[in-house]
Design an enzyme around this catalytic site. Sequence first.
Site, PDB file in Angstrom:
ATOM      1  NE  ARG A  37      33.518  30.927  45.343  1.00  0.00           N
ATOM      2  CZ  ARG A  37      34.233  31.354  44.318  1.00  0.00           C
ATOM      3  NH1 ARG A  37      35.044  30.549  43.674  1.00  0.00           N
ATOM      4  NH2 ARG A  37      34.150  32.610  43.938  1.00  0.00           N
ATOM      5  CG  HIS A  67      27.852  32.018  35.386  1.00  0.00           C
ATOM      6  ND1 HIS A  67      28.835  31.065  35.580  1.00  0.00           N
ATOM      7  CD2 HIS A  67      28.501  33.150  35.027  1.00  0.00           C
ATOM      8  CE1 HIS A  67      30.016  31.614  35.344  1.00  0.00           C
ATOM      9  NE2 HIS A  67      29.847  32.879  35.007  1.00  0.00           N
ATOM     10  CE1 TYR A  70      32.203  32.288  38.501  1.00  0.00           C
ATOM     11  CE2 TYR A  70      32.146  32.306  40.891  1.00  0.00           C
ATOM     12  CZ  TYR A  70      31.896  32.924  39.687  1.00  0.00           C
ATOM     13  OH  TYR A  70      31.344  34.170  39.673  1.00  0.00           O
ATOM     14  CG  HIS A 107      34.262  31.062  33.760  1.00  0.00           C
ATOM     15  ND1 HIS A 107      34.690  31.358  35.027  1.00  0.00           N
ATOM     16  CD2 HIS A 107      33.279  31.948  33.470  1.00  0.00           C
ATOM     17  CE1 HIS A 107      33.989  32.396  35.480  1.00  0.00           C
ATOM     18  NE2 HIS A 107      33.122  32.759  34.566  1.00  0.00           N
ATOM     19  CD  GLU A 142      32.207  35.216  31.865  1.00  0.00           C
ATOM     20  OE1 GLU A 142      31.576  34.267  32.372  1.00  0.00           O
ATOM     21  OE2 GLU A 142      32.431  36.287  32.458  1.00  0.00           O
ATOM     22  CG  ASP A 176      33.113  39.803  32.484  1.00  0.00           C
ATOM     23  OD1 ASP A 176      33.623  40.904  32.746  1.00  0.00           O
ATOM     24  OD2 ASP A 176      32.590  39.067  33.346  1.00  0.00           O
ATOM     25  CG  HIS A 179      36.242  38.493  32.523  1.00  0.00           C
ATOM     26  ND1 HIS A 179      35.540  37.319  32.445  1.00  0.00           N
ATOM     27  CD2 HIS A 179      36.227  38.852  33.830  1.00  0.00           C
ATOM     28  CE1 HIS A 179      35.115  36.985  33.654  1.00  0.00           C
ATOM     29  NE2 HIS A 179      35.511  37.905  34.511  1.00  0.00           N
ATOM     30  CG  HIS A 211      28.948  38.585  32.279  1.00  0.00           C
ATOM     31  ND1 HIS A 211      29.727  37.474  32.497  1.00  0.00           N
ATOM     32  CD2 HIS A 211      27.653  38.173  32.363  1.00  0.00           C
ATOM     33  CE1 HIS A 211      28.935  36.423  32.691  1.00  0.00           C
ATOM     34  NE2 HIS A 211      27.679  36.820  32.611  1.00  0.00           N
ATOM     35  CG  ASP A 224      38.014  37.648  36.717  1.00  0.00           C
ATOM     36  OD1 ASP A 224      37.146  38.520  36.912  1.00  0.00           O
ATOM     37  OD2 ASP A 224      37.759  36.445  36.573  1.00  0.00           O
ATOM     38  CG  HIS A 226      33.711  41.305  38.320  1.00  0.00           C
ATOM     39  ND1 HIS A 226      32.589  40.558  38.052  1.00  0.00           N
ATOM     40  CD2 HIS A 226      34.707  40.725  37.611  1.00  0.00           C
ATOM     41  CE1 HIS A 226      32.903  39.573  37.237  1.00  0.00           C
ATOM     42  NE2 HIS A 226      34.179  39.645  36.954  1.00  0.00           N
ATOM     43  CD  GLU A 256      29.187  38.241  35.730  1.00  0.00           C
ATOM     44  OE1 GLU A 256      30.184  38.706  35.133  1.00  0.00           O
ATOM     45  OE2 GLU A 256      28.929  37.042  35.791  1.00  0.00           O
TER      46      GLU A 256
END
Length: 278
Positions: A37, A67, A70, A107, A142, A176, A179, A211, A224, A226, A256
């Site tokens: 983040r 990864h 974000y 992403h 992704e 994913d 997703h 994913h 979105d 999970h 995830e």
Amino acid sequence: MFYIGCHLSASAGFLAMGQTALSINANTFQFFTRNPRGGSAKAMDPADAAALMTLCRENDFGPLLAHAPYTLNACSKDASIRDFAYRTFTDDLARLEYLPGSLYNFHPGSHVGQGTEVGIAQITDILNRVLFPEQKTTVLLETMAGKGSEVGGQFTELRQIIDGVTLSDKLGVCLDTCHVHDAGYDIVNDLDGVLAEFDRIIGLDRLRAIHINDSKNPFESHKDRHEKIGEGSIGLSAMTRLINHPALRHLPFYLETPNDEAGYAAEIKLLRSVYHDC
Ligand code: FE
Ligand code: FE
Ligand code: ZN
């Protein structure tokens, strides 16, 4: 070989992640390259990276999946955020040369009102500036849930990005499951149809990682969120068909799901129990 792992915290270093993976019967894993983040990254420790590579080789690990944070948004309306994306991408790819053969998932981005076409142009522009011919990392786009102004909720959008990139042999896709289900691809009732569409639009040879997440929300919800394997709207029987599908079973799978280490160990055990050896 069934390659199954989960997302692990990178805070204790590379070798520690490999050891944690072994302790939960995983043979691959995913990690954030830096604060997910924020933007800061720890200094690279080449000896630690080399020790992890040795562990992976000795234990027949599948490819590691790094990864991107974000906060990396290659198609932000704000030029300074796009510049952050460019610098982060460049730095991450340089660092990943210490983990040769890894995958780097990001992403595609959120265009925040600029429109999908502008977003796709900005994403391809960054990719054309950060990819380099000698890199040993494959960069994965992704598949997204299509939440808000996200780019990548449709296979056609990923295709357009790939088409705009000169070094497109460095590009692949990470699918994913949460997703795509949230985006409206029916992997529960028509997995064959979804994979046929993926193959027609993108090409299954681009698919390099999965994913594996259940979803807290119904089909086509564009949300979105999970869920643990078997506890959401996708369900365990659809997941079982997915990991055993002839077009997918050779790929590495990364959990995830909302779990601690013990929860991940249990999900890995569960998925191993339903994977057919053949
Ligand atoms: Fe992701
Ligand atoms: Fe994901
Ligand atoms: Zn997600």
